[in-house]
Write a protein that holds these residues in place. Sequence first.
Motif, PDB file in Angstrom:
ATOM      1  N   ASN A  14       0.581  -1.054   0.170  1.00 19.44           N
ATOM      2  CA  ASN A  14       0.223  -0.406   0.092  1.00 19.44           C
ATOM      3  C   ASN A  14       0.848   1.268   0.031  1.00 19.44           C
ATOM      4  O   ASN A  14       0.844   2.121  -0.398  1.00 19.44           O
ATOM      5  CB  ASN A  14      -0.593   0.561   0.776  1.00 19.44           C
ATOM      6  N   LYS A  15       1.978   1.260   0.970  1.00 17.84           N
ATOM      7  CA  LYS A  15       3.102   1.811   1.051  1.00 17.84           C
ATOM      8  C   LYS A  15       3.160   2.059  -0.438  1.00 17.84           C
ATOM      9  O   LYS A  15       3.382   3.629  -1.056  1.00 17.84           O
ATOM     10  CB  LYS A  15       3.627   2.186   1.578  1.00 17.84           C
ATOM     11  N   MET A  16       3.545   1.542  -1.340  1.00 23.21           N
ATOM     12  CA  MET A  16       4.274   1.700  -3.235  1.00 23.21           C
ATOM     13  C   MET A  16       2.821   2.432  -3.593  1.00 23.21           C
ATOM     14  O   MET A  16       2.986   3.346  -4.292  1.00 23.21           O
ATOM     15  CB  MET A  16       4.290   0.452  -3.401  1.00 23.21           C
ATOM     16  N   LYS A  17       2.162   1.961  -3.235  1.00 23.46           N
ATOM     17  CA  LYS A  17       0.654   2.833  -4.605  1.00 23.46           C
ATOM     18  C   LYS A  17       0.551   4.004  -4.100  1.00 23.46           C
ATOM     19  O   LYS A  17       0.265   4.647  -4.742  1.00 23.46           O
ATOM     20  CB  LYS A  17      -0.330   1.682  -3.936  1.00 23.46           C
ATOM     21  N   ALA A  49       3.204   7.594   6.914  1.00 25.92           N
ATOM     22  CA  ALA A  49       3.356   7.745   8.181  1.00 25.92           C
ATOM     23  C   ALA A  49       3.104   6.784   8.863  1.00 25.92           C
ATOM     24  O   ALA A  49       3.382   6.278   9.532  1.00 25.92           O
ATOM     25  CB  ALA A  49       3.415   9.346   9.119  1.00 25.92           C
ATOM     26  N   LEU A  50       1.022   6.738   9.003  1.00 23.90           N
ATOM     27  CA  LEU A  50       1.371   5.418   9.866  1.00 23.90           C
ATOM     28  C   LEU A  50       1.595   3.972   9.460  1.00 23.90           C
ATOM     29  O   LEU A  50       1.887   2.849   9.964  1.00 23.90           O
ATOM     30  CB  LEU A  50      -0.534   5.411   9.513  1.00 23.90           C
ATOM     31  N   LEU A  51       1.509   3.454   8.105  1.00 22.66           N
ATOM     32  CA  LEU A  51       1.941   2.739   7.896  1.00 22.66           C
ATOM     33  C   LEU A  51       3.141   2.665   8.044  1.00 22.66           C
ATOM     34  O   LEU A  51       3.976   1.583   8.190  1.00 22.66           O
ATOM     35  CB  LEU A  51       1.969   2.246   6.044  1.00 22.66           C
ATOM     36  N   GLU A  52       4.580   3.151   7.722  1.00 26.13           N
ATOM     37  CA  GLU A  52       5.884   3.523   8.270  1.00 26.13           C
ATOM     38  C   GLU A  52       5.770   2.907   9.912  1.00 26.13           C
ATOM     39  O   GLU A  52       6.490   1.901  10.283  1.00 26.13           O
ATOM     40  CB  GLU A  52       6.804   4.100   8.201  1.00 26.13           C
ATOM     41  N   GLN A  53       4.929   3.687  10.844  1.00 27.57           N
ATOM     42  CA  GLN A  53       5.690   3.306  12.201  1.00 27.57           C
ATOM     43  C   GLN A  53       4.364   1.889  12.662  1.00 27.57           C
ATOM     44  O   GLN A  53       5.493   1.240  13.568  1.00 27.57           O
ATOM     45  CB  GLN A  53       4.218   4.849  12.256  1.00 27.57           C
ATOM     46  N   ALA A  54       4.015   1.361  11.474  1.00 21.14           N
ATOM     47  CA  ALA A  54       2.880   0.008  11.931  1.00 21.14           C
ATOM     48  C   ALA A  54       4.648  -1.233  11.326  1.00 21.14           C
ATOM     49  O   ALA A  54       5.062  -1.793  12.316  1.00 21.14           O
ATOM     50  CB  ALA A  54       2.168  -0.519  10.780  1.00 21.14           C
ATOM     51  N   ASP A  55       5.289  -0.630  10.323  1.00 15.84           N
ATOM     52  CA  ASP A  55       6.186  -1.182   9.640  1.00 15.84           C
ATOM     53  C   ASP A  55       7.134  -1.382  10.974  1.00 15.84           C
ATOM     54  O   ASP A  55       8.018  -3.000  11.583  1.00 15.84           O
ATOM     55  CB  ASP A  55       6.573  -1.810   8.334  1.00 15.84           C
ATOM     56  N   GLU A  56       7.903  -0.092  11.167  1.00 22.09           N
ATOM     57  CA  GLU A  56       8.756  -0.038  12.247  1.00 22.09           C
ATOM     58  C   GLU A  56       9.318  -0.506  13.708  1.00 22.09           C
ATOM     59  O   GLU A  56       9.556  -0.973  14.335  1.00 22.09           O
ATOM     60  CB  GLU A  56       9.145   1.539  12.317  1.00 22.09           C
ATOM     61  N   PHE A  95      -1.462  -2.592  12.865  1.00 18.14           N
ATOM     62  CA  PHE A  95      -1.281  -2.977  10.942  1.00 18.14           C
ATOM     63  C   PHE A  95      -2.734  -2.370  10.745  1.00 18.14           C
ATOM     64  O   PHE A  95      -3.020  -2.042   9.363  1.00 18.14           O
ATOM     65  CB  PHE A  95      -0.923  -4.483  10.843  1.00 18.14           C
ATOM     66  N   LYS A  96      -4.076  -2.932  11.211  1.00 18.93           N
ATOM     67  CA  LYS A  96      -5.021  -3.276  10.914  1.00 18.93           C
ATOM     68  C   LYS A  96      -5.891  -1.215  10.931  1.00 18.93           C
ATOM     69  O   LYS A  96      -6.452  -1.219  10.111  1.00 18.93           O
ATOM     70  CB  LYS A  96      -6.192  -3.186  12.469  1.00 18.93           C
ATOM     71  N   LYS A  97      -4.881   0.075  11.872  1.00 11.50           N
ATOM     72  CA  LYS A  97      -5.511   0.236  11.707  1.00 11.50           C
ATOM     73  C   LYS A  97      -4.760   1.554  10.175  1.00 11.50           C
ATOM     74  O   LYS A  97      -5.493   2.064   9.433  1.00 11.50           O
ATOM     75  CB  LYS A  97      -4.678   1.941  12.806  1.00 11.50           C
ATOM     76  N   ALA A  98      -3.533   1.047  10.495  1.00 10.12           N
ATOM     77  CA  ALA A  98      -3.019   1.645   8.685  1.00 10.12           C
ATOM     78  C   ALA A  98      -3.129   1.097   8.000  1.00 10.12           C
ATOM     79  O   ALA A  98      -3.692   1.488   6.612  1.00 10.12           O
ATOM     80  CB  ALA A  98      -1.629   1.248   9.331  1.00 10.12           C
TER      81      ALA A  98
END
Length: 125
Positions: A14-17, A49-56, A95-98
């Motif tokens: 999703n981050k890439m999209k 940023a939310l996706l990145e936070q979940a991944d980190e 992750f669910k939220k992001a």
Amino acid sequence: HDELMIDTESAMRNKMKLDTLLGSLADLKKSQPALDTAMERQNIVSIQALLEQADESMMDWMQDFEAEIGKKSNDEAVAYFNSEMNKLKTMDSLFKKALGESDAYLKKFNPNHKPASHEGHGHAH
């Protein structure tokens, strides 16, 4: 843990999209003159940023997790693993939220976007 790894893959997809969408805002503006590209840019950056936070959070947890009991007593080991399970539950919520926010946003621009929750990994989002 395996389900969270799948969520990590979905988050990065999703981050890439979103990166692609960010790069095509000028083109979208031509076909949708009313589009507020400055606001959309902010929305995309915020969701990224939310996706990145979940991944980190997942990467940090993986780095810090100790699978070996070592010199811990049984009670200490159980307490440690229960604590780690709580961390996993927190990450799962993140992750669910992001994924929910990024899926909804991407669907707005691409009605054919397949949400991460439909990728068939049996993980209820």
